[in-house]
Structure formats: structure tokens, C-alpha cells
Design an enzyme around this catalytic site. Structure first.
Site, PDB file in Angstrom:
ATOM      1  N   SER A 187       0.857  -1.198   0.000  1.00 54.93           N
ATOM      2  CA  SER A 187       0.000   0.000   0.000  1.00 54.93           C
ATOM      3  C   SER A 187       0.882   1.235   0.000  1.00 54.93           C
ATOM      4  O   SER A 187       2.025   1.182   0.463  1.00 54.93           O
ATOM      5  CB  SER A 187      -0.879   0.032   1.246  1.00 54.93           C
ATOM      6  OG  SER A 187      -0.117   0.456   2.364  1.00 54.93           O
ATOM      7  N   ASP A 188       0.364   2.344  -0.507  1.00 60.82           N
ATOM      8  CA  ASP A 188       1.085   3.583  -0.239  1.00 60.82           C
ATOM      9  C   ASP A 188       0.902   3.863   1.258  1.00 60.82           C
ATOM     10  O   ASP A 188      -0.010   3.343   1.909  1.00 60.82           O
ATOM     11  CB  ASP A 188       0.586   4.748  -1.108  1.00 60.82           C
ATOM     12  CG  ASP A 188       1.632   5.874  -1.169  1.00 60.82           C
ATOM     13  OD1 ASP A 188       2.562   5.876  -0.326  1.00 60.82           O
ATOM     14  OD2 ASP A 188       1.535   6.746  -2.047  1.00 60.82           O
ATOM     15  N   TRP A 189       1.791   4.698   1.774  1.00 56.08           N
ATOM     16  CA  TRP A 189       1.858   4.889   3.230  1.00 56.08           C
ATOM     17  C   TRP A 189       0.589   5.594   3.744  1.00 56.08           C
ATOM     18  O   TRP A 189       0.357   6.772   3.452  1.00 56.08           O
ATOM     19  CB  TRP A 189       3.112   5.679   3.568  1.00 56.08           C
ATOM     20  CG  TRP A 189       4.328   4.809   3.800  1.00 56.08           C
ATOM     21  CD1 TRP A 189       5.155   4.860   4.895  1.00 56.08           C
ATOM     22  CD2 TRP A 189       4.859   3.769   2.961  1.00 56.08           C
ATOM     23  NE1 TRP A 189       6.150   3.906   4.778  1.00 56.08           N
ATOM     24  CE2 TRP A 189       5.998   3.224   3.610  1.00 56.08           C
ATOM     25  CE3 TRP A 189       4.477   3.210   1.746  1.00 56.08           C
ATOM     26  CZ2 TRP A 189       6.756   2.182   3.080  1.00 56.08           C
ATOM     27  CZ3 TRP A 189       5.235   2.165   1.200  1.00 56.08           C
ATOM     28  CH2 TRP A 189       6.348   1.666   1.868  1.00 56.08           C
TER      29      TRP A 189
END
Ligand code: BGC
Length: 737
Positions: free
Chosen positions: A261-263
Site C-alpha cells: 500500500s502507499d503509506w
């Protein structure tokens, strides 16, 4: 005899020893066998544990089995400094400086896959040496609007160009045992409201424009991981989106790697579990946030809640096993790969790579005579100029700083001013001219008007006395410039640069403008600005690289990877009102559909200031008439198109010969033409080279939503050979049957 007994014992011990190695640790065994073995030894808790971060940049592996953590680092153009375990602050190490390579717009502007190979290898060596398992890059989101704060991290507006360059980057990087994490999948084309904006896009535009570079990275580059984007796509967040992750990436493209996932881009446990996310990173649901040292499973979507769903049978164990298997596969390819090279931190060698790539990426936008009867300003002829004035904040600014997660702590960054002094010595004087504020959040509003005026007046006074002015301006990595989590607020040059240029040009027309940016800007005085270089964020070697081109040691050969519209409203995304950009706060509708960039300019007959594929040289190239091997291409056939290109000037130079193809009459909307091939060739003065392109039926296809497949219609097509998307030097027509 003694020797024989000894040998027998050694073999026996060896066999016993070998028998004791668990299959998952045995690198002689096929990777899938090892994955299966490891899975069979793990508890449900241990599998879930691998599915979320344990710190800002690591996930835990399986300590009981000696399966190591995965360590990740930004980013696309350099290996980021070490960050603290559970906060965004830097870790304060002193051995984590890197080489900053040119940002990816510059790599794209080289139009040279060999440059992408060099780049991937060098950045991979640094990432490996720093013991990273995953490098969070490269980025291949398509350039849709010049306002997007992150375009500098991507590879321009054309899916074919981006695809061609991303593949060697990924392949060379991964030879170091470091996974690429291609980002941000997908449709992350603006930073404004990036956390929630819902992208409404047609299936055709996805397949033709926004997805091909990701597909190439996965299928041709063999990328081992991919990062979900922050935005939503057709109603669901990209990090847990069934359509883009399960159906397209994993089922259609056969991706066997890990979706990271992106952060902070994960929002829901059930969706994450079912819709294809494998490792959740950056979720910070800790009630006391920074006070707790550790990220705990109870605070993650793919943590305790996920485990409970599996235990209760609401999510099948197969789903969990699939995620764990992907993560194990990635660990075996990277962290547990004992065959990988050691990498290195050879700053000298990597700086050379940065300078070579940068030199091939700088684009000469225009190069005219400042006055009638004078020669073009570039390359600088030092015998003509006694006093050279360098002006501009970007001539001295630390441009590797700022921009968001791609910010780099560099071993060195040589500014344009320092490199100019090195080259031209006492001829050089400098003045700031305009000021941008030193912090990431600085803006011109903070600079008092009296200071703006006085900086400009000083520059104008010095410009009057100078023989040549090199103005180094453009954007920077401040917020609302080329920077993450916000878009630019205007298409114009910021910080009073238009007024400064106007005033300097009025007293001295010999102004070379060096634009440092990852985005197009409105060129304020195209007829009065004789020479303009698009110089990108080149990184550690920005100064020497720019000076190489200014002085002519390097003949510019970069070509624009995106169109430079004359006005913002000429850009497709800005032609349909707010709903098409920035959206209505909830959604953004891609109303221009497939007509992105030059596809729009061409089809709507709205000329760009500088078209896609444009870039001048200090030499000239003559194109011969293209010839084609047949009049008709069959569904299983090919045609070959051949032409001669001659260096008709007096300097050695490189030219990018571009092939575009258009469907002359179609039952669906098609762009006038689309890039389908290019070759960068190097020619000595007077030298001629034959260039050949193979035309295949695949190049004629569009994505049919009805057929849910690529379709080519029978009929007439035109192949265009150009030095840019508008500087067409030859055409041939053929039919498809
Ligand atoms: C960015 C990613 C980056 C991550 C980790 C996010 O804010 O969007 O590109 O890799 O942070 O720094």
C-alpha cells in the site's frame, strides 16, 4: 586410506548437514517449493503478521523461522536517508548519503533505454549496498496536467515511451536482488485531494493510456512489487481495488509479486483482505501515535482485524495464504537471496551515470539569435563574452531537498553557479534576482515586495553591464511547486520570475534561460527569450551537467516526454471545467478520455508551445524519404519501414527518430497519431545511418470496451516519421486487412 576415510566422513556430514536445511532455506530448490514449505510451517498469526508494516519502512518476516524482515526505501531517483522506526524524522545516521540521479522526467527525456539500464543498475547498487530489499520506485503515472506536484517523479504523457524506459530500469535494478516497487498504481495523476479523490475514467482510457507502463513493468520488466495509489478508482481506494489489483494486475497480467500500500493508503480491512492488497504500510492508527515505539497488529487493517476475519471464516485461509506466499516469494528473491551481488556506494561512478543520463535528458527548447545579425546564443562561445552574469535562485539552491518522499540526502550536489565558475572562472558574477524561500513550505508571499523589487533591480542593473546572462529559474521542491501532497497553484513561473525576465530582457536580450522543473510552465516571452533549456531535477551533478550542455561539450539530444501547452487551458484536462480537474471534491472525471497530451493537441488542432517529442540540437539532421516493404499488413504479418537519417551539420550529435501511426478512418474516436516506436542514433557530421522500424498489427489496435480486448480495424493507416510529434519529416500509408 586416511584421506579416503576423511573424504567419506566429509560427504556423510555434508549429506546430514544438507538434510537438516529446511526446504524453504535451500536455494537449490525451486522457489515455489520453498514458498510451499515455509507456508506449511507458519501459524495463521505469523502469516498475518507479515501483511503489515512493523516500522515506517519495514515489514517483519517470520522471526521464529529465521525469515528476515523486508526493508524498503524511497525512492525513484536515489536511496533515501534512514528514517526513524516509528516517526518520519530522519534517523540521524552519518553513513546514509546517496547519489541523486536525475528525476524520472529527465530519464524519460533521454528517449534512450540504454540510459534507463545504466540508471537502474547504479541505483540498484546503492540500494543493495544500503541493504534495502525494496526500492519504492520507479513511478510511471501518466502526465495529465502540468499542475500535478509529482510529475517530476514520473515518465511523461505517453504510455509507449514510459513503458519502453521503465522495463530496463526495473530489470537492472532487480539484478541487485532489490525489488522495484512500481508506483503509484494507478491513476494517481494529481496530488490535490490525493487521499480520497475518486477517478472516474473509461475502461478504454485505462487500457490505452494509464495502465500500459505498469503492465510493461510487470510483464516485461518482471517487477517484484507494486505500490497502490492513494486515490480511489471508480469508487474504491486503489490500495484495495478489486478491478485494478485482482482482475487486471493479478489475473490478467499474471503478477506474482506483492502489492504494497502507499503509506497510509489503506482504509478498510475486508476490502484489503479480499481486493488484492498484500502488505499494508504506513497506517498509523496507534491511539497514542508517536509515543508508542512499535506498530502493533491491533492498529493495522491487515492486522488483528484481518486475523479475526480469517478465524471466523469470513475470509478464507486461501486468501491469507496467497498474500503470505507472495510475501515469501519476494523475501526469497531479495532478503534471503544469498546469490545477489554486494552492491556498492561508488559515488564517482554513479555521479558519472547521473551526469551521462542528465546530459542526454536536457532538452534545448529554443536557440535563437538575440538580435538580427548575431549567432544563436548556444553553445556559449567564451571568446564572445567577457562578463557572464548568472542569475536566479535555482543556480545555487539545494534542489535534492524537498519535494516529499523523494527528498534525498546527497553525498554532494554541485550547483550550476559552482560549475559555471569552474568552467568560466573570473568571467562569472552572480545575483539572486528572485527569492523563493528556503523551506519546503516557503512561498513568495513570505518575501516582502520591497525585497522582490530590490532583488530584481539589482539583477537588471547587473544585466545591463553583462555580455551574457544565464538565468537559472523554474520551479523548485517547495510545497505547491514540484512537491508531493499538493499541486501547483498556477501554470506561470512563480516568485516574480516573469517580471524579472521582462525587465532583464528589456535591458539585455542575451538571456539564456535554464528551466529547472519537472513540469511544463507558461513561457512568458517566447519571442523575446532567445535560448531556453529544459533542465529538470538532475540531482547531484546538476551543475556540471547543465554546463556541459551550455558550453557545448555535450550536444543536447533530449526530447520532451510531455507537451508544453502555451496556455493551461490548451491542456486537455483543463478543457472541461473543474469536474475534469481538480474535481468536485469527491470525484474527478477524465472527460478528455484517451486524448491526453499530444493526442489532444493533434486531434483538436491546438498547437502546443513545444510539442511532445520536441528537442533541438547544436547540429541538424536531414531525413530521407521513408520506404515501406509492402502496401498491406496482414493480421499475422509485419511491415518494415526504412529511412536514412544524415547529420547535416558540423557537430557530432544524437537524434531521436520517432515513429507515429494513425488510423485514417475508424469507427471509433482515434487520436490523429500515436507513438509506436523510436530510435536514438548517434551521428558524426556528414554521417548517414539507415533506421528501420518493424510495424506490427498490435501497433494498429485500440482497446474495445465491447470486445474487452485490443482490436485493429481494417482500412488505411499512416505511418509518420518525425523529429517530434509535429515536426513530421515523412509519411507512408498502408492498409490492414
Ligand atoms: C508516497 C510514496 C512513498 C511513501 C513512503 C508516500 O507518501 O506517496 O511515494 O514511497 O510515502 O515514503
Amino acid at each position: 586410506m586416511k584421506k579416503a576415510i576423511f573424504t567419506l566422513c566429509a560427504i556423510a556430514i555434508g549429506l546430514v548437514g544438507k538434510a537438516q536445511i529446511p526446504v524453504y532455506q535451500d536455494e537449490t530448490k525451486p522457489i515455489e517449493e520453498r514458498v510451499k514449505d515455509a507456508l506449511s510451517r507458519m501459524t495463521m498469526e505469523e502469516k498475518v503478521n507479515m501483511c503489515h508494516g512493523q516500522s515506517k519502512f519495514s515489514s517483519p518476516g517470520c522471526p521464529r523461522l529465521g525469515i528476515p524482515e523486508l526493508w524498503m526505501s524511497d525512492g525513484p531517483h536515489g536511496v533515501r536517508e534512514e528514517i526513524q522506526w516509528s516517526s518520519w524524522s530522519n534517523a540521524g545516521w552519518t553513513n546514509d548519503s546517496c547519489t541523486a540521479f536525475p528525476a524520472l522526467t529527465c530519464l524519460a527525456a533521454t528517449w534512450n533505454p540504454a540510459m534507463a539500464s545504466l540508471y537502474g543498475k547504479a541505483i540498484g547498487e546503492e540500494a543493495r549496498f544500503r541493504e534495502k530489499d525494496i526500492l519504492l520506485g520507479p513511478g510511471v503515472n501518466i502526465y495529465r496536467t502540468p499542475l500535478n506536484g509529482r510529475n517530476f517523479e514520473y515518465m511523461g504523457e505517453d504510455p509507449y515511451l514510459a513503458s519502453t524506459l521503465v522495463v530496463p530500469y526495473v530489470q537492472e535494478l532487480q539484478k541487485n536482488g532489490v525489488a522495484a516497487c512500481v508506483k503509484h498504481y494507478a491513476l494517481n495523476n494529481q496530488e490535490r485531494q490525493r487521499w480520497n479523490i475518486d477517478v472516474i475514467v473509461s475502461e478504454r482510457a485505462m487500457y490505452e493510456i494509464y495502465l500500459p507502463a505498469f503492465r510493461a513493468a510487470v510483464q516485461e520488466g518482471g517487477a517484484w512489487s507494486i505500490m497502490g495509489a492513494y486515490n480511489k478508482i471508480l469508487g474504491t481506494h486503489a490500495c484495495h481495488n478489486d478491478l485494478t489489483l485482482n482482475k487486471i494486475l493479478k489475473d490478467e497480467w499474471g503478477f506474482d509479486g506483492v502489492v504494497v500500500s502507499d503509506w497510509g493508503g489503506t482504509h478498510n480491512t475486508l476490502e484489503s483482505a479480499l481486493n488484492g492488497l498484500d502488505i499494508e504500510m504506513g497506517t498509523d492508527n496507534r491511539p497514542d501515535k508517536r509515543r508508542t515505539r512499535v506498530f502493533q497488529a491491533k492498529d493495522c487493517y491487515l492486522g488483528d482485524d484481518f486475523l479475526n476475519l480469517v478465524r471466523q471464516g469470513e475470509v478464507s485461509e486461501e486468501v491469507l495464504n496467497d498474500k503470505a506466499a507472495r510475501i515469501l516469494r519476494l523475501i526469497f528473491r531479495t532478503a534471503m537471496n544469498t546469490q545477489k551481488p554486494y552492491g556498492n556506494m561508488d559515488y564517482a561512478a554513479h555521479s558519472k551515470v547521473a551526469r551521462t543520463v542528465g546530459g542526454e535528458g536536457i532538452v534545448l527548447l529554443q536557440n535563437n539569435a538575440p538580435k538580427k545579425g548575431e549567432k544563436a546564443l548556444l553553445p556559449i562561445d567564451p571568446t564572445r563574452y567577457g562578463k557572464i552574469l548568472v542569475v536566479g535562485d535555482n543556480a545555487t539552491r539545494r534542489l535534492c531537498m524537498g519535494g516529499g518522499s523523494s527528498e534525498l540526502k546527497v553525498q554532494h550536489e554541485t550547483s550550476v553557479l559552482d560549475a559555471m565558475k569552474e568552467k568560466y572562472g573570473s568571467k562569472i558574477s552572480y545575483t539572486l534576482g528572485y527569492q523563493a524561500g528556503r523551506t519546503m513550505y516557503g512561498s513568495v508571499e513570505e518575501v516582502q515586495q520591497s525585497i522582490v523589487d530590490s532583488l530584481r533591480n539589482t539583477a537588471v542593473a547587473m544585466a545591463k553591464e553583462a555580455d551574457l546572462i544565464v538565468f537559472v529559474g523554474g520551479l523548485n521542491k517547495n510545497r505547491n511547486q514540484d512537491c508531493e501532497d499538493g499541486d501547483r497553484l498556477t501554470y506561470d513561473l512563480p516568485f516574480g520570475q516573469n517580471e524579472l525576465l521582462d525587465a532583464m530582457l528589456a535591458v539585455n536580450p542575451r538571456v539564456v534561460t535554464v528551466l529547472v522543473s519537472g513540469n511544463a510552465v507558461r513561457i512568458p516571452y517566447p519571442d523575446r527569450m532567445p535560448a531556453i533549456l529544459q533542465s529538470w531535477y538532475i540531482g547531484s551533478e546538476i551543475g556540471p551537467t547543465v554546463v556541459d550542455v551550455l558550453c557545448g561539450d555535450v550536444n543536447p539530444s533530449g526530447k520532451l516526454p510531455f507537451s508544453f501547452p502555451a496556455r493551461l487551458e490548451d491542456c486537455a484536462a483543463h478543457s472541461f471545467g473543474d469536474i475534469a480537474y481538480p474535481g468536485d471534491g469527491v470525484k474527478v472525471e477524465y472527460k478528455e478520455d484517451i486524448l491526453v497530451g499530444y493526442r489532444w493537441h493533434d486531434t483538436k488542432k491546438i498547437p502546443a508551445r513545444y510539442p511532445f517529442g520536441h528537442g533541438l540540437s547544436y547540429t541538424t539532421f536531414a531525413y530521407g524519404k521513408p520506404s515501406i516493404s509492402g502496401k498491406t499488413i496482414a493480421a499475422d504479418g509485419t511491415l518494415s519501414l526504412t529511412l536514412d537519417v544524415t547529420n547535416s551539420g558540423s557537430r557530432e550529435g544524437k537524434e531521436v527518430v520517432q515513429l507515429y501511426i494513425g488510423d485514417d478512418k475508424a469507427t471509433v474516436l482515434r487520436p490523429v497519431k500515436e507513438l509506436k516506436g523510436f530510435q536514438k542514433i548517434s551521428l558524426a557530421p556528414g554521417e548517414t545511418r539507415q533506421v528501420t522500424f518493424t510495424i506490427t498489427p498490435d501497433m494498429l489496435k485500440y482497446w474495445s470496451e465491447d470486445a474487452h480486448d485490443w482490436v485493429a480495424e481494417a482500412g488505411k493507416f499512416t505511418a509518420y516519421i518525425g523529429s517530434s510529434s509535429t515536426d513530421i519529416r515523412g509519411k507512408v500509408t498502408f492498409s490492414f486487412e
